[in-house]
Design a protein around this motif. Sequence first.
Motif, PDB file in Angstrom:
ATOM      1  N   LEU A  70     -24.361  81.448 -34.816  1.00  0.00           N
ATOM      2  CA  LEU A  70     -25.124  80.623 -33.781  1.00  0.00           C
ATOM      3  C   LEU A  70     -26.582  81.036 -33.775  1.00  0.00           C
ATOM      4  O   LEU A  70     -27.350  80.167 -33.822  1.00  0.00           O
ATOM      5  CB  LEU A  70     -24.792  81.012 -32.344  1.00  0.00           C
ATOM      6  N   ALA A  71     -27.247  82.192 -34.282  1.00  0.00           N
ATOM      7  CA  ALA A  71     -28.608  82.301 -34.243  1.00  0.00           C
ATOM      8  C   ALA A  71     -29.207  81.585 -35.613  1.00  0.00           C
ATOM      9  O   ALA A  71     -30.431  81.289 -35.488  1.00  0.00           O
ATOM     10  CB  ALA A  71     -28.686  83.706 -34.821  1.00  0.00           C
ATOM     11  N   ALA A  72     -28.388  80.980 -36.311  1.00  0.00           N
ATOM     12  CA  ALA A  72     -28.837  80.189 -37.600  1.00  0.00           C
ATOM     13  C   ALA A  72     -28.846  78.908 -37.385  1.00  0.00           C
ATOM     14  O   ALA A  72     -29.065  77.979 -38.312  1.00  0.00           O
ATOM     15  CB  ALA A  72     -28.200  80.721 -38.773  1.00  0.00           C
ATOM     16  N   THR A  73     -28.282  78.519 -36.217  1.00  0.00           N
ATOM     17  CA  THR A  73     -28.161  76.769 -35.827  1.00  0.00           C
ATOM     18  C   THR A  73     -29.462  76.319 -35.438  1.00  0.00           C
ATOM     19  O   THR A  73     -30.362  76.982 -35.228  1.00  0.00           O
ATOM     20  CB  THR A  73     -27.046  76.726 -34.884  1.00  0.00           C
ATOM     21  N   ASP A  74     -29.597  75.060 -35.561  1.00  0.00           N
ATOM     22  CA  ASP A  74     -30.696  74.098 -35.077  1.00  0.00           C
ATOM     23  C   ASP A  74     -30.153  72.976 -34.695  1.00  0.00           C
ATOM     24  O   ASP A  74     -29.762  72.123 -35.734  1.00  0.00           O
ATOM     25  CB  ASP A  74     -31.648  74.323 -36.399  1.00  0.00           C
ATOM     26  N   ASP A  75     -30.409  72.405 -33.747  1.00  0.00           N
ATOM     27  CA  ASP A  75     -29.909  70.941 -33.324  1.00  0.00           C
ATOM     28  C   ASP A  75     -30.883  69.851 -33.843  1.00  0.00           C
ATOM     29  O   ASP A  75     -30.520  68.868 -33.615  1.00  0.00           O
ATOM     30  CB  ASP A  75     -29.783  70.886 -31.620  1.00  0.00           C
ATOM     31  N   GLU A  76     -31.922  70.204 -34.355  1.00  0.00           N
ATOM     32  CA  GLU A  76     -32.791  69.214 -34.969  1.00  0.00           C
ATOM     33  C   GLU A  76     -32.323  68.980 -36.436  1.00  0.00           C
ATOM     34  O   GLU A  76     -32.943  68.031 -36.967  1.00  0.00           O
ATOM     35  CB  GLU A  76     -34.285  69.550 -34.906  1.00  0.00           C
ATOM     36  N   HIS A  77     -31.382  69.482 -36.835  1.00  0.00           N
ATOM     37  CA  HIS A  77     -30.979  69.407 -38.267  1.00  0.00           C
ATOM     38  C   HIS A  77     -29.172  69.290 -38.210  1.00  0.00           C
ATOM     39  O   HIS A  77     -28.610  70.300 -37.824  1.00  0.00           O
ATOM     40  CB  HIS A  77     -31.154  70.606 -39.314  1.00  0.00           C
ATOM     41  N   LEU A  78     -28.576  68.244 -38.510  1.00  0.00           N
ATOM     42  CA  LEU A  78     -27.115  67.903 -38.414  1.00  0.00           C
ATOM     43  C   LEU A  78     -26.339  68.883 -39.108  1.00  0.00           C
ATOM     44  O   LEU A  78     -25.396  69.172 -38.654  1.00  0.00           O
ATOM     45  CB  LEU A  78     -26.834  66.306 -38.724  1.00  0.00           C
ATOM     46  N   GLY A  79     -26.856  69.517 -40.191  1.00  0.00           N
ATOM     47  CA  GLY A  79     -26.014  70.420 -40.840  1.00  0.00           C
ATOM     48  C   GLY A  79     -25.963  71.615 -40.546  1.00  0.00           C
ATOM     49  O   GLY A  79     -25.389  72.682 -41.326  1.00  0.00           O
ATOM     50  N   ARG A  80     -26.745  72.120 -39.537  1.00  0.00           N
ATOM     51  CA  ARG A  80     -26.949  73.433 -39.116  1.00  0.00           C
ATOM     52  C   ARG A  80     -26.238  73.950 -37.915  1.00  0.00           C
ATOM     53  O   ARG A  80     -26.551  74.614 -36.938  1.00  0.00           O
ATOM     54  CB  ARG A  80     -28.161  73.791 -38.871  1.00  0.00           C
ATOM     55  N   TRP A  81     -24.677  73.384 -37.581  1.00  0.00           N
ATOM     56  CA  TRP A  81     -24.018  73.735 -36.497  1.00  0.00           C
ATOM     57  C   TRP A  81     -23.240  74.854 -37.234  1.00  0.00           C
ATOM     58  O   TRP A  81     -22.846  75.191 -38.066  1.00  0.00           O
ATOM     59  CB  TRP A  81     -23.056  72.602 -36.265  1.00  0.00           C
ATOM     60  N   TYR A  82     -22.460  75.721 -36.170  1.00  0.00           N
ATOM     61  CA  TYR A  82     -21.793  76.681 -36.495  1.00  0.00           C
ATOM     62  C   TYR A  82     -20.194  76.338 -35.975  1.00  0.00           C
ATOM     63  O   TYR A  82     -20.108  75.827 -34.836  1.00  0.00           O
ATOM     64  CB  TYR A  82     -22.309  78.160 -35.627  1.00  0.00           C
ATOM     65  N   SER A  83     -19.497  76.363 -36.852  1.00  0.00           N
ATOM     66  CA  SER A  83     -18.136  76.380 -36.688  1.00  0.00           C
ATOM     67  C   SER A  83     -17.185  77.424 -36.357  1.00  0.00           C
ATOM     68  O   SER A  83     -17.247  78.325 -37.105  1.00  0.00           O
ATOM     69  CB  SER A  83     -17.239  75.490 -37.765  1.00  0.00           C
ATOM     70  N   CYS A  84     -16.378  77.486 -35.183  1.00  0.00           N
ATOM     71  CA  CYS A  84     -15.544  78.730 -34.821  1.00  0.00           C
ATOM     72  C   CYS A  84     -14.292  78.158 -34.976  1.00  0.00           C
ATOM     73  O   CYS A  84     -13.958  77.661 -33.870  1.00  0.00           O
ATOM     74  CB  CYS A  84     -16.124  79.313 -33.640  1.00  0.00           C
ATOM     75  N   PRO A  85     -13.344  78.616 -35.858  1.00  0.00           N
ATOM     76  CA  PRO A  85     -12.091  78.321 -35.848  1.00  0.00           C
ATOM     77  C   PRO A  85     -11.368  79.093 -34.654  1.00  0.00           C
ATOM     78  O   PRO A  85     -11.471  80.304 -34.879  1.00  0.00           O
ATOM     79  CB  PRO A  85     -11.474  78.643 -37.242  1.00  0.00           C
ATOM     80  N   LEU A  86     -10.428  78.538 -33.903  1.00  0.00           N
ATOM     81  CA  LEU A  86      -9.402  79.319 -33.203  1.00  0.00           C
ATOM     82  C   LEU A  86      -8.159  78.978 -33.111  1.00  0.00           C
ATOM     83  O   LEU A  86      -7.541  78.138 -32.681  1.00  0.00           O
ATOM     84  CB  LEU A  86     -10.116  78.894 -31.438  1.00  0.00           C
TER      85      LEU A  86
END
Length: 111
Positions: free
Chosen positions: A46-62
């Motif tokens: 999550l620390a590396a995410t940025d809502d201003e860039h679409l490709g910078r989401w973090y995915s967490c599989p459950l």
Amino acid sequence: MTESDRERAVEGWIWSGNVQPFLALLARYAGYDFDGTDWQAVELGLAATDDEHLGRWYSCPLVGSDHHLEAHLVQAVGGDEVSVRVAGTSSPELLLRADTLVSAFAAGFVP
């Protein structure tokens, strides 16, 4: 599971202080034991995410014994909000539970 069931998702935002309890409860609904190691991975991702860039989401599989969910998270730049998208809500009950979690954790609940 039909194609439309796989495409169902819940979207919204929660406060950053609520991410851990949000994921822990969501994991419980999936039948997955979300532990401290999982949380460490989420914090780093999550620390590396940025809502201003679409490709910078973090995915967490459950991936649990009951359901396979995918939580996508991104921090708001300069804010305390985290946008969330929960995919894999294959049943109406699970869809409602995920939606309720998003609403509750956006309302200000911070443990």
